[in-house]
Design an enzyme around this catalytic site. Sequence first.
Site, PDB file in Angstrom:
ATOM      1  N   CYS A  58       0.854  -1.188   0.000  1.00 25.15           N
ATOM      2  CA  CYS A  58       0.000   0.000   0.000  1.00 25.15           C
ATOM      3  C   CYS A  58       0.887   1.234   0.000  1.00 25.15           C
ATOM      4  O   CYS A  58       1.793   1.363   0.819  1.00 25.15           O
ATOM      5  CB  CYS A  58      -0.894  -0.024   1.237  1.00 25.15           C
ATOM      6  SG  CYS A  58      -1.894   1.474   1.441  1.00 25.15           S
ATOM      7  N   CYS A  61       0.446   3.262   3.505  1.00 28.96           N
ATOM      8  CA  CYS A  61       0.923   2.801   4.811  1.00 28.96           C
ATOM      9  C   CYS A  61       2.027   1.764   4.750  1.00 28.96           C
ATOM     10  O   CYS A  61       2.631   1.442   5.767  1.00 28.96           O
ATOM     11  CB  CYS A  61      -0.233   2.274   5.644  1.00 28.96           C
ATOM     12  SG  CYS A  61      -0.870   0.655   5.109  1.00 28.96           S
ATOM     13  N   CYS A 107      -7.242  -1.307   1.588  1.00 28.73           N
ATOM     14  CA  CYS A 107      -6.176  -1.791   2.455  1.00 28.73           C
ATOM     15  C   CYS A 107      -6.775  -1.980   3.844  1.00 28.73           C
ATOM     16  O   CYS A 107      -7.385  -1.056   4.394  1.00 28.73           O
ATOM     17  CB  CYS A 107      -5.029  -0.780   2.498  1.00 28.73           C
ATOM     18  SG  CYS A 107      -3.734  -1.180   3.696  1.00 28.73           S
ATOM     19  N   CYS A 110      -4.972   0.572   6.593  1.00 30.65           N
ATOM     20  CA  CYS A 110      -5.184   2.027   6.660  1.00 30.65           C
ATOM     21  C   CYS A 110      -6.470   2.484   5.986  1.00 30.65           C
ATOM     22  O   CYS A 110      -6.758   3.675   5.945  1.00 30.65           O
ATOM     23  CB  CYS A 110      -3.987   2.772   6.067  1.00 30.65           C
ATOM     24  SG  CYS A 110      -3.831   2.638   4.272  1.00 30.65           S
ATOM     25  N   CYS A 132      -8.547  -5.533  -9.748  1.00 30.31           N
ATOM     26  CA  CYS A 132      -8.195  -4.434 -10.656  1.00 30.31           C
ATOM     27  C   CYS A 132      -7.739  -3.275  -9.773  1.00 30.31           C
ATOM     28  O   CYS A 132      -8.562  -2.594  -9.152  1.00 30.31           O
ATOM     29  CB  CYS A 132      -9.434  -4.084 -11.471  1.00 30.31           C
ATOM     30  SG  CYS A 132      -9.179  -2.814 -12.696  1.00 30.31           S
TER      31      CYS A 132
END
Length: 147
Positions: A58, A61, A107, A110, A132
């Site tokens: 991510c 984070c 995510c 976060c 996607c």
Amino acid sequence: MSENSTNEAVSAQSAARTDAQWREMLSPTEYQVLRQGGTERPFTGEYVDTETTGVYECRACGAELFRSTTKFHSNCGWPSFFEPLAEDRVRYIEDSSMGMKRVEVRCAACDSHMGHVFEGEGFNTPTDLRYCINSVSMRLVPDAQGE
């Protein structure tokens, strides 16, 4: 520190960030996609055609979300994966914002927007799922040489 402890620490730190802190740490495009659920234009992202081996984390984070071994070419204009690194790394939200029912992928650490997951499109993958994901939502950490 165990991997679960690391993920919990990342999640707690991210949850404590204010909107102003997110705006300060992310570029305007990253903020628009990650924090406001936007989408980058198709075929413009840096990871659409990348075949480098490694882990996609991510961008907001640093939580590890996808491995390059699950990435495939779907010709949809965004990086596609057939499964996340682990189910507890992402969370799902029903999304009907574009006049159709979709499943948003976020995510888990976060709560940043990653993209969407689609099922039953007929891709020759082990799961028949297509995650996607916006390139701007991720950062690729290449495997070390020789591994």
